[in-house]
Design a protein around this motif. Structure first.
Motif, PDB file in Angstrom:
ATOM      1  N   SER A  10      -1.307   5.632  -4.402  1.00  0.00           N
ATOM      2  CA  SER A  10      -2.331   5.200  -3.452  1.00  0.00           C
ATOM      3  C   SER A  10      -2.656   6.401  -2.566  1.00  0.00           C
ATOM      4  CB  SER A  10      -1.812   4.036  -2.607  1.00  0.00           C
ATOM      5  OG  SER A  10      -2.738   3.713  -1.606  1.00  0.00           O
ATOM      6  N   HIS A  11      -3.952   6.674  -2.411  1.00  0.00           N
ATOM      7  CA  HIS A  11      -4.378   7.852  -1.665  1.00  0.00           C
ATOM      8  C   HIS A  11      -4.700   7.569  -0.202  1.00  0.00           C
ATOM      9  CE1 HIS A  11      -4.410  10.093  -5.413  1.00  0.00           C
ATOM     10  NE2 HIS A  11      -4.992   9.050  -5.950  1.00  0.00           N
ATOM     11  N   THR A  12      -4.922   6.291   0.140  1.00  0.00           N
ATOM     12  CA  THR A  12      -5.252   5.908   1.520  1.00  0.00           C
ATOM     13  C   THR A  12      -4.708   4.518   1.821  1.00  0.00           C
ATOM     14  OG1 THR A  12      -7.323   4.820   0.919  1.00  0.00           O
ATOM     15  CG2 THR A  12      -7.446   7.193   1.415  1.00  0.00           C
ATOM     16  N   ASP A  13      -4.638   4.178   3.124  1.00  0.00           N
ATOM     17  CA  ASP A  13      -4.248   2.817   3.510  1.00  0.00           C
ATOM     18  C   ASP A  13      -5.224   1.804   2.927  1.00  0.00           C
ATOM     19  OD1 ASP A  13      -2.100   3.753   4.949  1.00  0.00           O
ATOM     20  OD2 ASP A  13      -3.022   3.465   6.914  1.00  0.00           O
ATOM     21  N   ALA A  14      -6.505   2.134   2.944  1.00  0.00           N
ATOM     22  CA  ALA A  14      -7.525   1.222   2.414  1.00  0.00           C
ATOM     23  C   ALA A  14      -7.303   0.967   0.923  1.00  0.00           C
ATOM     24  CB  ALA A  14      -8.918   1.789   2.658  1.00  0.00           C
ATOM     25  N   GLU A  15      -6.921   1.995   0.203  1.00  0.00           N
ATOM     26  CA  GLU A  15      -6.649   1.842  -1.230  1.00  0.00           C
ATOM     27  C   GLU A  15      -5.431   0.941  -1.442  1.00  0.00           C
ATOM     28  OE1 GLU A  15      -5.539   5.008  -4.584  1.00  0.00           O
ATOM     29  OE2 GLU A  15      -7.410   5.492  -3.547  1.00  0.00           O
ATOM     30  N   THR A  16      -4.409   1.089  -0.602  1.00  0.00           N
ATOM     31  CA  THR A  16      -3.230   0.228  -0.693  1.00  0.00           C
ATOM     32  C   THR A  16      -3.617  -1.217  -0.422  1.00  0.00           C
ATOM     33  OG1 THR A  16      -1.752   2.019  -0.033  1.00  0.00           O
ATOM     34  CG2 THR A  16      -0.908  -0.225   0.231  1.00  0.00           C
ATOM     35  N   ARG A  17      -4.419  -1.445   0.628  1.00  0.00           N
ATOM     36  CA  ARG A  17      -4.851  -2.819   0.942  1.00  0.00           C
ATOM     37  C   ARG A  17      -5.668  -3.421  -0.200  1.00  0.00           C
ATOM     38  NH1 ARG A  17      -6.057  -0.459   5.816  1.00  0.00           N
ATOM     39  NH2 ARG A  17      -4.480  -0.824   7.389  1.00  0.00           N
ATOM     40  N   THR A  18      -6.520  -2.613  -0.835  1.00  0.00           N
ATOM     41  CA  THR A  18      -7.332  -3.098  -1.958  1.00  0.00           C
ATOM     42  C   THR A  18      -6.440  -3.499  -3.127  1.00  0.00           C
ATOM     43  OG1 THR A  18      -9.214  -1.752  -1.298  1.00  0.00           O
ATOM     44  CG2 THR A  18      -9.161  -2.485  -3.591  1.00  0.00           C
ATOM     45  N   LEU A  19      -5.466  -2.672  -3.449  1.00  0.00           N
ATOM     46  CA  LEU A  19      -4.523  -2.985  -4.515  1.00  0.00           C
ATOM     47  C   LEU A  19      -3.811  -4.297  -4.223  1.00  0.00           C
ATOM     48  CD1 LEU A  19      -2.759  -2.226  -7.036  1.00  0.00           C
ATOM     49  CD2 LEU A  19      -1.223  -1.116  -5.396  1.00  0.00           C
ATOM     50  N   ASP A  20      -3.367  -4.454  -3.006  1.00  0.00           N
ATOM     51  CA  ASP A  20      -2.587  -5.632  -2.653  1.00  0.00           C
ATOM     52  C   ASP A  20      -3.451  -6.871  -2.512  1.00  0.00           C
ATOM     53  OD1 ASP A  20      -0.308  -4.051  -2.779  1.00  0.00           O
ATOM     54  OD2 ASP A  20      -0.846  -3.223  -0.838  1.00  0.00           O
ATOM     55  N   HIS A  21      -4.718  -6.659  -2.171  1.00  0.00           N
ATOM     56  CA  HIS A  21      -5.678  -7.758  -2.191  1.00  0.00           C
ATOM     57  C   HIS A  21      -5.779  -8.293  -3.620  1.00  0.00           C
ATOM     58  CE1 HIS A  21      -9.655  -9.644  -2.438  1.00  0.00           C
ATOM     59  NE2 HIS A  21      -9.462  -9.975  -1.174  1.00  0.00           N
ATOM     60  N   ARG A  22      -5.822  -7.371  -4.590  1.00  0.00           N
ATOM     61  CA  ARG A  22      -5.884  -7.774  -6.004  1.00  0.00           C
ATOM     62  C   ARG A  22      -4.639  -8.567  -6.396  1.00  0.00           C
ATOM     63  NH1 ARG A  22      -7.610  -2.057  -7.467  1.00  0.00           N
ATOM     64  NH2 ARG A  22      -9.819  -2.133  -7.009  1.00  0.00           N
ATOM     65  N   ILE A  23      -3.469  -8.094  -5.970  1.00  0.00           N
ATOM     66  CA  ILE A  23      -2.233  -8.818  -6.286  1.00  0.00           C
ATOM     67  C   ILE A  23      -2.324 -10.235  -5.721  1.00  0.00           C
ATOM     68  CG2 ILE A  23       0.253  -8.972  -5.849  1.00  0.00           C
ATOM     69  CD1 ILE A  23       0.288  -5.870  -5.871  1.00  0.00           C
ATOM     70  N   GLY A  24      -2.717 -10.349  -4.457  1.00  0.00           N
ATOM     71  CA  GLY A  24      -2.832 -11.666  -3.829  1.00  0.00           C
ATOM     72  C   GLY A  24      -3.835 -12.546  -4.527  1.00  0.00           C
ATOM     73  N   SER A  25      -4.964 -11.981  -4.927  1.00  0.00           N
ATOM     74  CA  SER A  25      -5.998 -12.788  -5.580  1.00  0.00           C
ATOM     75  C   SER A  25      -5.575 -13.224  -6.979  1.00  0.00           C
ATOM     76  CB  SER A  25      -7.333 -12.031  -5.614  1.00  0.00           C
ATOM     77  OG  SER A  25      -7.231 -10.879  -6.403  1.00  0.00           O
ATOM     78  N   LEU A  26      -4.701 -12.475  -7.625  1.00  0.00           N
ATOM     79  CA  LEU A  26      -4.204 -12.844  -8.954  1.00  0.00           C
ATOM     80  C   LEU A  26      -3.084 -13.886  -8.898  1.00  0.00           C
ATOM     81  CD1 LEU A  26      -4.088  -9.310 -10.641  1.00  0.00           C
ATOM     82  CD2 LEU A  26      -5.666 -11.176 -11.190  1.00  0.00           C
ATOM     83  N   LEU A  27      -2.498 -14.065  -7.727  1.00  0.00           N
ATOM     84  CA  LEU A  27      -1.378 -15.003  -7.600  1.00  0.00           C
ATOM     85  C   LEU A  27      -1.844 -16.445  -7.700  1.00  0.00           C
ATOM     86  CD1 LEU A  27       0.882 -13.532  -4.793  1.00  0.00           C
ATOM     87  CD2 LEU A  27       1.583 -14.143  -7.094  1.00  0.00           C
TER      88      LEU A  27
END
Length: 163
Positions: A10-27
């Motif tokens: 992950s290159h930025t905090d925003a990129e980390t949040r986007t990745l984790d948003h995807r994890i949450g949305s897939l749950l």
């Protein structure tokens, strides 16, 4: 037990949040997410993205529960954000109701999870953060158990489709 591993930079905090948003949305099921890494590595940032993916209202400020130890957020699945940084003894985990929360369902994100015995957990997603520089982080996601493995495989497929 089935396990699966995925490394992401992950290159930025925003990129980390986007990745984790995807994890949450897939749950679509209860999950325990263990988070480890140094101070400032992005653990709380991850939970913020996870909360948005679980449709936690933007009215809720998702912050580190360093002093309260546990924050709870209503969403598509209930989100429990637990911080074990101030926990000194394994008996304290019972005192804060950690195992009751885990048994109760929802998504439980546990910062400083290395302060508890993970061998008590059967199915979970472990995310280890490594600071590479001021903005870059290496996230090592390790799934344990079939539901978590399926989640990581869906995430990996989604990530490849976005490239």
């Amino acid at each position: 037990m089935m396990s699966y591993r995925l490394d992401i930079i992950s290159h930025t905090d925003a990129e980390t949040r986007t990745l984790d948003h995807r994890i949450g949305s897939l749950l679509s099921h209860d999950l325990i997410v263990t988070l480890t890494g140094d101070l400032g590595s992005g653990k709380t940032c991850l939970v913020q993205g996870l909360a948005r993916g679980l449709d936690v209202s933007g009215e809720y400020m998702v912050t580190s529960p360093s002093y309260t130890l546990i924050n709870e957020y209503p969403g598509r699945l209930q989100l429990y954000h637990i911080d074990l940084y101030r926990i000194d003894h394994p008996a304290d985990l019972d005192d804060i109701g950690l195992y009751d929360i885990i048994a109760g369902g929802g998504v439980t994100a546990i910062e400083w999870a290395d302060r508890m015995q993970l061998n008590n957990l059967v199915e979970y997603l472990s995310i280890a953060f490594k600071i590479l520089d001021d903005s870059q982080r290496k996230l090592t996601l390790t799934a344990s158990g079939q539901p978590a493995v399926n989640l990581l495989k869906r995430l990996e497929k989604f990530e490849k489709e976005q490239e």
